[in-house]
Structures are given as structure tokens and as C-alpha cells.
Design a protein around this motif. Structure first.
Motif, PDB file in Angstrom:
ATOM      1  N   LYS A 241       9.874 -66.566 -49.852  1.00  0.00           N
ATOM      2  CA  LYS A 241       9.403 -67.040 -50.235  1.00  0.00           C
ATOM      3  C   LYS A 241       8.263 -66.461 -50.607  1.00  0.00           C
ATOM      4  CE  LYS A 241       6.797 -69.041 -46.809  1.00  0.00           C
ATOM      5  NZ  LYS A 241       6.355 -69.161 -46.036  1.00  0.00           N
ATOM      6  N   PHE A 252      13.027 -73.091 -51.720  1.00  0.00           N
ATOM      7  CA  PHE A 252      14.418 -74.061 -51.152  1.00  0.00           C
ATOM      8  C   PHE A 252      14.913 -74.878 -51.482  1.00  0.00           C
ATOM      9  CE2 PHE A 252       9.761 -74.602 -48.251  1.00  0.00           C
ATOM     10  CZ  PHE A 252      10.825 -74.397 -47.291  1.00  0.00           C
ATOM     11  N   ILE A 255      17.773 -71.522 -51.417  1.00  0.00           N
ATOM     12  CA  ILE A 255      18.534 -72.060 -50.110  1.00  0.00           C
ATOM     13  C   ILE A 255      19.858 -72.579 -50.614  1.00  0.00           C
ATOM     14  CG2 ILE A 255      18.892 -72.201 -47.941  1.00  0.00           C
ATOM     15  CD1 ILE A 255      16.111 -70.897 -48.384  1.00  0.00           C
ATOM     16  N   GLU A 256      19.914 -74.088 -51.067  1.00  0.00           N
ATOM     17  CA  GLU A 256      20.245 -75.173 -51.047  1.00  0.00           C
ATOM     18  C   GLU A 256      21.291 -75.455 -52.024  1.00  0.00           C
ATOM     19  OE1 GLU A 256      19.566 -78.476 -49.398  1.00  0.00           O
ATOM     20  OE2 GLU A 256      18.610 -77.166 -48.173  1.00  0.00           O
ATOM     21  N   PRO A 267      22.705 -70.108 -44.721  1.00  0.00           N
ATOM     22  CA  PRO A 267      21.168 -71.082 -44.620  1.00  0.00           C
ATOM     23  C   PRO A 267      20.417 -70.747 -43.588  1.00  0.00           C
ATOM     24  CG  PRO A 267      22.616 -72.616 -44.509  1.00  0.00           C
ATOM     25  CD  PRO A 267      23.570 -71.558 -44.367  1.00  0.00           C
ATOM     26  N   TYR A 269      15.631 -70.773 -43.340  1.00  0.00           N
ATOM     27  CA  TYR A 269      14.760 -71.561 -44.076  1.00  0.00           C
ATOM     28  C   TYR A 269      13.653 -71.206 -42.883  1.00  0.00           C
ATOM     29  CZ  TYR A 269      18.299 -75.054 -44.948  1.00  0.00           C
ATOM     30  OH  TYR A 269      19.284 -75.518 -45.611  1.00  0.00           O
ATOM     31  N   ARG A 431       7.186 -77.563 -44.850  1.00  0.00           N
ATOM     32  CA  ARG A 431       8.668 -77.315 -44.454  1.00  0.00           C
ATOM     33  C   ARG A 431       9.415 -77.525 -45.303  1.00  0.00           C
ATOM     34  NH1 ARG A 431       9.235 -74.845 -39.604  1.00  0.00           N
ATOM     35  NH2 ARG A 431       7.450 -74.889 -38.128  1.00  0.00           N
ATOM     36  N   ASN A 432       8.633 -78.536 -46.969  1.00  0.00           N
ATOM     37  CA  ASN A 432       9.477 -78.706 -47.613  1.00  0.00           C
ATOM     38  C   ASN A 432      10.072 -80.053 -47.331  1.00  0.00           C
ATOM     39  OD1 ASN A 432      10.506 -78.690 -49.961  1.00  0.00           O
ATOM     40  ND2 ASN A 432      12.485 -78.816 -49.771  1.00  0.00           N
TER      41      ASN A 432
END
Length: 447
Positions: A241, A252, A255-256, A267, A269, A431-432
Motif C-alpha cells: 500500500k 485496493f 487486489i480486486e 487476497p 487487505y 478501509r476503502n
């Protein structure tokens, strides 16, 4: 080794017929769900806890944990399958005793087994032949055999010959509706085949699946390995990050996209830091024990450093956003923290990074308040005494607008995110959650 005798055969039959009484020591996030799961399967459960207030609440059918419905406790009490007590002299009553007490770290990150040792001392005073004792508290390999067994044997009784000893690591995930106590497989190790047979019968009567392993030490290592795995991988994505932020890349989104690969990727986070009783603490139990064997656990130590530094990363991001959008410094800013629990949809603040972030902000001169629908007030903690007693504030558009910035630490489902986005001058989202919900406002910054 003890041949199958009346103690073993009798206890096996009691377990199979649900006539065995189960004692559970520690009625917190692990012990209480386990007690209710056993009661649902028809066992009579006596729960032991040193907190007399908690005992009174439970016997009145009240829940001390928001994610545990009070109706489940009341149903177990009505069926005469559950009672709580702080009278540890009654430990002779249960046929099987399951120990679910905390295993914190000391001030120098050394294991603190005070609660485990104290519980075993209490059990030893009441121990009778034929009882099964199972430890569930997370700890390093060797604890059950080298610490618990000698304490229990002070009673004059001997493991294998007179009583049975097992270890089954707790695997609770508070707030996770997809996995419950009975649906999570139970790993079981024991001191000898007779104890293993009993422990498998007991846990197999409560959980959908049991997984036997060859020894107490293996079972202890299973739990600590699970938590080391998570801690190291979370540290990795936290480091990524920070790298990708410098490159202008959204971690994010990365990762998705990466998790669409059907093999070779799992995954994890990033976040504002680790919280809860397990992930920030348990890896250090292994690193401490490893030193006794001359092994330096470099991955574990480095992961701990990265994860522990995340709150300071968040502070830097808050300072940058304030300076860029409001021309204010932290020392004169009003900051709203949204969510102080260590994870979403629960009220547990143990080791929560929110507390560290709030304390660091206060030390920098900021005015800090919080909103959390699951935490009415911050309880006393060893490391954050200045925050004890702070109460959650009610949010309205005008109240939110009066702060210079809102910082999201826990992405609870029952927060009015629309109102927050509409009213807050600036938002730092660790936390997005807002992007996941479709908000694209420029004032939202991912941290």
C-alpha cells in the motif's frame, strides 16, 4: 498407558448421551459462544468467570457481547442447560472443563500466561479422577504439556492415569455470520490416545467437523501458524500500500484484480493497523519461544514492525489532507474518528489501531472525538489510559460538518455513510468502504 477403564468408558458414554456436564472457564468472545453451542447440542454447561458483574448479567439473560443475541442466552437458561458462576470451587462438578482465558503479552512482548496458570491452579484444587481438561487459549507449543500438566498434577492425580488433557485452538471470528462455532472445524490434540478419543468425542458432539493431530504441541502450533500467516500477509499488503501510494496506484484496485486469478493468489487487505486479541499478539508468542531454540524469526518480527507502524502512516495521511484542503495543522484540527472497534460490526476495542491513532492525534494537539454504534464508551486499557471513558457521539449533518476531517477506522454496516460523505469537509478512509459503496467524491482520500 491406561487401558480403557470405567473412567474412560463412563465419560465417553456420558458425552454420547449428552449427560456430561461441560464447564467453560472464561465467558468472553471465545467461551460464551462455545457455551451456547454446547447447550444447543443438549449439554448442561456451567460457565465460570472471575467477573462477577458479567456472571450476574448472564444469569439474568443479558448479553455482554453485542454479536451474541440475548435470546440465545435466555433460551439456554430456560432449558436449564446454562448457568454462569464465579465460584471456582465448583470446578469439580463438570465432567469436561474447557479453558478459554486470555493470553496477552507483557510490557516487553513476552508471553503472559497468568490467566492460564491461575485457571489451572483453580482446577487442580478441585480436580477429580476421570475429568477431561482442554485448553483453547492461544499459546506457544509446549504450554499444555510443560506448564498446564505439572500444575494440574500438583493435585496428586496424573495425566493419562487419572485425568485427561487436551488442546483445541479457538477459531472464533466475532461478527462473521458465515462461520459459527459449530461450523468451524475443530483441531484437537491430546496427551495420549485415550484423551484424544475423549476430546474428539466431546468436540465432535459440538462442531460439525473435528481434525485430530498427533500431539498437544502440534495443535498449539496449528493456531499460532494460522495467525502468523495472517500477520505476515497483512504486513505485506500494508507495505505494498505504501509503495503503490507513492506510485499513484490504488492498492485496493490491485487486489480486486489480482484475486481474479484462480490459483496462486489469496487476497489480504491493508488497513490502519492490526487489532483484536489474536493477530497483533500471537505471532510474538512464537518468536519469543523460538529464541529459546536459537532461531531468529525475521519474518514475524518484520511483519510486526510494519503492522505496528500503520497508525503513524494514517496520522501522516491525515496531516497531509488537512494541510492540503483546510490549511490547518493537526494541532488546531477537530477530528472525527468513525469506528473505534478493531473490525467491523463488533464492539471489541482490544488492541484496536483506532486507540493508537486517537492517542497520537491528541499528543499532536488535535481535538478528537469518535462515533461507533457498537462502542458506547472506550473502556480502560493499559496503553491508552487517556482515552478511557470517552463516549461515542451522535452524528447529524451539522455535527459532522463542524469537524475538519472524518477518519474511517472501522467500516461498520450500520453507519450512515451517505450522511458522512455529504456532510464531512474531508474524509480519510482506511478501509476503502466508501469506494466499495460507489462514492467517488474528490474529498475522499484512501489511506
Amino acid at each position: 498407558m491406561l487401558a480403557e477403564g470405567p473412567n474412560l468408558a463412563g465419560l465417553l458414554e456420558k458425552i454420547r448421551s449428552r449427560d456430561a456436564v461441560i464447564g467453560i472457564v472464561g465467558l468472553g468472545y471465545v467461551g460464551l459462544p462455545l457455551a451456547l453451542a454446547a447447550a444447543k447440542k443438549g449439554f448442561r454447561v456451567v460457565g465460570f468467570d472471575i467477573n462477577s458483574g458479567c456472571v450476574v448479567e448472564l444469569n439474568a439473560g443479558k448479553t455482554p457481547l453485542k454479536h451474541i443475541p440475548a435470546d440465545e442466552i435466555k433460551a439456554a437458561i430456560r432449558a436449564r442447560l446454562f448457568e454462569a458462576t464465579d465460584e471456582f470451587s465448583r470446578l469439580s462438578e463438570p465432567d469436561a472443563i474447557i479453558v478459554c482465558v486470555p493470553t496477552p503479552l507483557g510490557q516487553h512482548r513476552e508471553p503472559d500466561l497468568t490467566f492460564v496458570e491461575g485457571t489451572m491452579e483453580a482446577i487442580a484444587k478441585a480436580l477429580r479422577p476421570g475429568q477431561l481438561i482442554s485448553l483453547e487459549s492461544t499459546t506457544y507449543p509446549g504450554t499444555t504439556s510443560k506448564i498446564c500438566r505439572p500444575i494440574l498434577e500438583k493435585s496428586g492425580l496424573r495425566s493419562v492415569r487419572d485425568f485427561y488433557l487436551a488442546y483445541s485452538p479457538e477459531r472464533e471470528d466475532p461478527g462473521n455470520l458465515d462461520f459459527t462455532t459449530h461450523s468451524i472445524p475443530k483441531v484437537v490434540g491430546a496427551d495420549g490416545p485415550e484423551a484424544l478419543r475423549l476430546a474428539l468425542a466431546l468436540y465432535g458432539s459440538i462442531a460439525d467437523r473435528v481434525v485430530p493431530v498427533s500431539s498437544l504441541e502440534t495443535a498449539e502450533a496449528v493456531k499460532i501458524s494460522e495467525n502468523v500467516f495472517r500477520a505476515v500477509n497483512i504486513a505485506l499488503v500494508n507495505e505494498l500500500k505504501m509503495v503503490y501510494f507513492r506510485m499513484g496506484v490504488d492498492i485496493f484496485e490491485v487486489i480486486e484484480a489480482a484475486k481474479t486469478k484462480p490459483f496462486g493468489f489469496m487476497p489480504f487487505y491493508p488497513g490502519p493497523g492490526l487489532g483484536g486479541h489474536c493477530i497483533p499478539i500471537d505471532p510474538f508468542y512464537l518468536s519469543w519461544k523460538a529464541r529459546a531454540y536459537g532461531v531468529n524469526t525475521k519474518f514475524i518480527e518484520l511483519a510486526g514492525e510494519i503492522n505496528a507502524d500503520m497508525p503513524r502512516w494514517v496520522i501522516d495521511r491525515i496531516a497531509n489532507v488537512l494541510n492540503g484542503r483546510t490549511r490547518k495543522s493537526l494541532s488546531c484540527a477537530r477530528i472525527l474518528i468513525v469506528g473505534v472497534a478493531y473490525k467491523k460490526n463488533i464492539g471489541d476495542v482490544r488492541e484496536s489501531p483506532a486507540l493508537t491513532i486517537m492517542q497520537l492525534l491528541k499528543e499532536r494537539g488535535a481535538e478528537v472525538e469518535f462515533h461507533d454504534p457498537h462502542v458506547l464508551a472506550i473502556p480502560p486499557t493499559r496503553d491508552h489510559s487517556r482515552l478511557a471513558g470517552l463516549r461515542s457521539i451522535h452524528l447529524t449533518p451539522s455535527i459532522i460538518a463542524a469537524y475538519d476531517i472524518a477518519v474511517i477506522i472501522a467500516d461498520h454496516d450500520n453507519v450512515d455513510w451517505h450522511m458522512l460523505v455529504k456532510s464531512a469537509p474531508a474524509i480519510v478512509d482506511t478501509r476503502n468502504v466508501l469506494k466499495r459503496l460507489g462514492f467517488e467524491e474528490e474529498k475522499i482520500v484512501i489511506a
